[in-house]
Design an enzyme around this catalytic site. Structure first.
Site, PDB file in Angstrom:
ATOM      1  N   ASP A   4       1.174  -1.372   0.271  1.00 12.53           N
ATOM      2  CA  ASP A   4      -0.202  -0.199  -0.067  1.00 12.53           C
ATOM      3  C   ASP A   4       0.356   0.932  -0.304  1.00 12.53           C
ATOM      4  O   ASP A   4       0.839   2.379   0.955  1.00 12.53           O
ATOM      5  CB  ASP A   4      -0.776  -0.085   1.171  1.00 12.53           C
ATOM      6  CG  ASP A   4      -1.927   0.640   1.103  1.00 12.53           C
ATOM      7  OD1 ASP A   4      -2.206   1.786  -0.101  1.00 12.53           O
ATOM      8  OD2 ASP A   4      -2.360   1.659   2.220  1.00 12.53           O
ATOM      9  N   TYR A  51      -5.810  -3.148  13.238  1.00 17.96           N
ATOM     10  CA  TYR A  51      -6.246  -2.237  12.787  1.00 17.96           C
ATOM     11  C   TYR A  51      -7.638  -2.553  13.158  1.00 17.96           C
ATOM     12  O   TYR A  51      -9.043  -1.996  12.195  1.00 17.96           O
ATOM     13  CB  TYR A  51      -6.065  -1.727  11.710  1.00 17.96           C
ATOM     14  CG  TYR A  51      -4.394  -1.082  10.887  1.00 17.96           C
ATOM     15  CD1 TYR A  51      -4.284  -0.333  11.371  1.00 17.96           C
ATOM     16  CD2 TYR A  51      -3.635  -2.485  10.218  1.00 17.96           C
ATOM     17  CE1 TYR A  51      -3.226   0.235  10.748  1.00 17.96           C
ATOM     18  CE2 TYR A  51      -2.319  -1.256  10.322  1.00 17.96           C
ATOM     19  CZ  TYR A  51      -1.922  -0.425  10.128  1.00 17.96           C
ATOM     20  OH  TYR A  51      -0.739  -0.096  10.184  1.00 17.96           O
ATOM     21  N   GLU A  68       1.974  -1.525  14.096  1.00 17.60           N
ATOM     22  CA  GLU A  68       1.562  -0.501  13.054  1.00 17.60           C
ATOM     23  C   GLU A  68       0.031  -1.009  13.853  1.00 17.60           C
ATOM     24  O   GLU A  68       0.062  -1.603  14.307  1.00 17.60           O
ATOM     25  CB  GLU A  68       1.225  -0.996  11.950  1.00 17.60           C
ATOM     26  CG  GLU A  68       2.518  -1.037  10.916  1.00 17.60           C
ATOM     27  CD  GLU A  68       1.707  -1.078   9.718  1.00 17.60           C
ATOM     28  OE1 GLU A  68       0.864  -1.207   9.126  1.00 17.60           O
ATOM     29  OE2 GLU A  68       3.130  -1.915   8.827  1.00 17.60           O
ATOM     30  N   GLU A 104       4.150  -8.138   7.079  1.00 16.12           N
ATOM     31  CA  GLU A 104       2.700  -8.931   6.808  1.00 16.12           C
ATOM     32  C   GLU A 104       2.808 -10.049   5.587  1.00 16.12           C
ATOM     33  O   GLU A 104       1.806  -9.643   4.606  1.00 16.12           O
ATOM     34  CB  GLU A 104       2.320  -7.884   6.814  1.00 16.12           C
ATOM     35  CG  GLU A 104       1.791  -6.913   7.378  1.00 16.12           C
ATOM     36  CD  GLU A 104       0.135  -5.715   7.141  1.00 16.12           C
ATOM     37  OE1 GLU A 104      -0.321  -6.160   6.418  1.00 16.12           O
ATOM     38  OE2 GLU A 104       0.207  -4.943   8.157  1.00 16.12           O
TER      39      GLU A 104
END
Length: 632
Positions: free
Chosen positions: A200, A490, A526, A437
């Site tokens: 991303d 997240y 994160e 990831e």
């Protein structure tokens, strides 16, 4: 004696590579010529992107092959023009620069002349006066070639440097990607294709870091490796200096403090320098004198001199703590990107200094080089200012099972070799990250990451190794081999979007599950939420600054509970907004920054600033002047 024997054993393990990649530095024996500035540029827009090779563009001036434009180096080429096809271009682009060098470089055949490229994304081929001198795979690490003999073939003409760069990503590159050809003539033009990526951020391309020429004598310092330790007030610098160009050479090694005073010396190519009343390298906000650096000067027979900054410090990991100099260290920092308006990923000194000022204002003591190695100049800043670094390779987006094959693994191992070789002597680098990831729940991932992590530990036994996971704790195939668990999550954003109430439950369960299974310290590597600057809502709604604030506060509440147990750090995603590929989930880039892309603070920056300074002051080791935000 046992400590010295350990230092010797560790250094022997570190020295697995037979060539060096020392950062070019001027000295009494070395000169530099920067080639930053305007280069001639041409994109190969032929259908197969291969016309430049088929017609040998490198054999003549690039302007003689067709239309060219000016292109700044270092910079990404994508945002420099108004041409959208160049912004999204995939394939070979060509750079050229003619250089006039000092006459003594040509006439003195005892002078080596080396061409060095700081980084170019992704595959590169380099010619000098039409002759190929080197090629390199990988977009974030330096490569170089000795070119003195080519320049001396015709000393009357300028040195013409041609660099072809291709940003195409495949299943075997790092990061990986795929090329998809669209063959439906009803929907797409003839020969239409797109680059699919699994990360991303924007796939910026070009020559991103400085290109330069530097000289050394024929007998020269090729590589230096240092491993440091201390006992009580005595520091130990175990070193090995590699000299090339002679079978034997007389060497003098001198370690000097900041004031230029000699504190230790040796006449051996390897050994241990003992430093009495040592000044340790400490992180920012952990000591009143952070980032202390000695200078280790290696001199070969009065022919070559190279000075290496050295910070004396130790790193250890227990099952609940991360120790720097035997003191608990808590990461309160950021994730970053090399990304900014216009220059993309190009090295930019004003931006670098601004970012360091913002990090220190924020009270951040650390960052992760997400998701690729950053410029050496940035790591040097970290060394000087005491900013701790998790150094990450470009292993992001490893999602396809075909990217776990032997060819991919071989390239990944090569990249780690290059990364460790480049960054092994930076005291700010305290941990290696081998991936971000990946699809770590896939069965092939077990052998892949076991091999990769074991290899990295063999390259450098002095630093812990991690990779960044977002997998389920029960299915992750790489976690058993790492020293520190780094988890991205997240909650209330990608999962249960808009439901802030789930964060405490899910975050607490995340930590308990990971620690319960692996008994290793954990960093929240994160977390965050997109916030469009100036967008407000009360009650908070997604994409507003209030929602980003609420997410941060909810995470922080759980961090405060767990950091008293086994959580050793928190890194916000992200330091600043950054560009991404176009898509329906991104409005001109990723907006999870606590600063805008232009480095203006959102409301979340002030929440983080208050928290980070409180965390720093809770240690009780800060002098009074550091209880307030500082700048460079």
């Amino acid at each position: 004696m046992l400590r010295l024997l350990w230092l010797f054993a560790v250094l022997d393990a570190v020295l697995l590579l037979d060539t060096g990649m020392l950062f070019p530095r001027e000295s009494s024996s070395r000169e530099l010529k920067e080639l930053s500035g305007l280069w001639v540029f041409r994109a190969d827009k032929s259908p197969n992107r291969n016309q430049g090779f088929e017609r040998a563009w490198y054999k003549s001036r690039l302007a003689e092959t067709g239309p060219v434009i000016d292109m700044p180096v270092p910079a990404s080429y994508n945002d420099i023009t108004q041409d959208s096809t160049l912004r999204d271009f995939i394939g070979w682009v060509w750079y050229e620069r003619e250089v006039v060098v000092p006459a003594r470089w040509i006439t003195d055949e005892g002078t080596r002349v080396v061409l060095r490229v700081g980084s170019a994304h992704y595959n590169s081929v380099v010619w000098v006066n039409g002759e190929k001198v080197t090629e390199h795979a990988g977009g974030h690490l330096p490569f170089e070639a000795e070119i003195g003999s080519l320049m001396r073939k015709d000393p009357t003409r300028p040195c013409r440097i041609t660099i072809a760069v291709n940003n195409t990503l495949t299943l075997e590159t790092l990061p990986p990607g795929t090329i998809q050809h669209m063959n439906d003539p009803i929907k797409y033009p003839d020969g239409y294709f797109v680059q699919n990526i699994y990360f991303d951020f924007f796939n910026y391309a070009g020559i991103h870091r400085p290109v330069l020429l530097y000289t050394t004598p024929k007998v020269y310092v090729d590589d230096i490796t240092v491993v440091t330790d201390f006992l009580d007030n005595t520091g130990f610098v175990r070193y090995q200096v590699s000299v090339k160009g002679a079978a034997t050479a007389t060497l003098k090694v001198t370690l000097m403090d900041k004031d230029g005073h000699c504190v230790a010396s040796s006449n051996e190519a390897s050994g241990v320098l003992k430093v009495v009343d040592v000044k340790l390298w400490w992180p920012y906000l952990m000591h009143e004198n952070p980032g202390y650096l000695y200078s280790m000067e290696s001199e070969v027979e009065v022919l070559d001199v190279y000075a290496l900054p050295v910070g004396i410090r130790t790193v250890k990991v227990t099952n609940t703590q991360f120790l720097i100099n035997n003191k608990p260290f808590y990461f309160h920092g950021v994730n970053k990107h090399e990304d900014s308006d216009i220059r993309g990923k190009g090295l930019d000194w004003p931006l670098i200094v601004k970012d360091f000022n913002l990090m220190k204002w924020l009270g951040a003591n650390s960052f992760r080089t997400s998701h690729y190695p950053y410029a050496e100049e940035i790591l040097q800043m970290c060394d000087r200012h005491g900013i701790v670094v998790i150094d990450e390779c470009p292993g992001v987006g490893i999602k396809d099972i075909r990217s776990f094959g032997n060819a991919s693994l071989a390239h990944h191992l090569d990249v780690m070799d290059e990364l460790v070789r480049r960054d092994k002597n930076h005291p700010s680098v305290v941990m290696w990250s081998v991936a971000n990831e990946p699809a770590a729940e896939m069965q092939p991932a077990a052998l892949y990451f076991k091999t990769l992590i074991t290899h990295t530990k063999a390259l450098d036994p002095t630093r812990p190794v991690t990779f960044i996971t977002d997998s389920n704790y029960a299915r992750d195939k790489g976690a058993p081999y790492v020293d520190v668990i780094c988890v991205n999550s997240y909650f209330s954003w990608y999962h249960d979007p808009g439901h802030l109430e789930v964060i405490p439950i899910q975050l607490n369960a995340q930590f308990e599950n990971w620690y319960g299974k692996y008994q290793k310290p954990i960093i929240q590597s994160e977390y965050g939420a997109d916030a469009v600057p100036g967008l407000h809502s009360d009650p908070p709604m997604m994409f507003t600054e209030e929602y980003q604030n609420a997410v941060l506060r909810s995470y922080h509440d759980i961090f405060d509970q767990k950091r008293k147990q086994y959580v050793i750090g928190e890194l916000i995603w992200n330091f600043a907004d950054f560009m991404t590929a176009q898509g329906i989930t991104r409005v001109v880039g990723n907006k999870k920054g606590i600063f805008t892309r232009q480095r203006q603070p959102k409301a979340g920056a002030f929440i983080l600033k208050e928290r980070y300074w409180r965390l720093a002051n809770e240690t009780g080791r800060l002098p009074p002047w550091t209880k307030y935000p500082c700048s460079l």
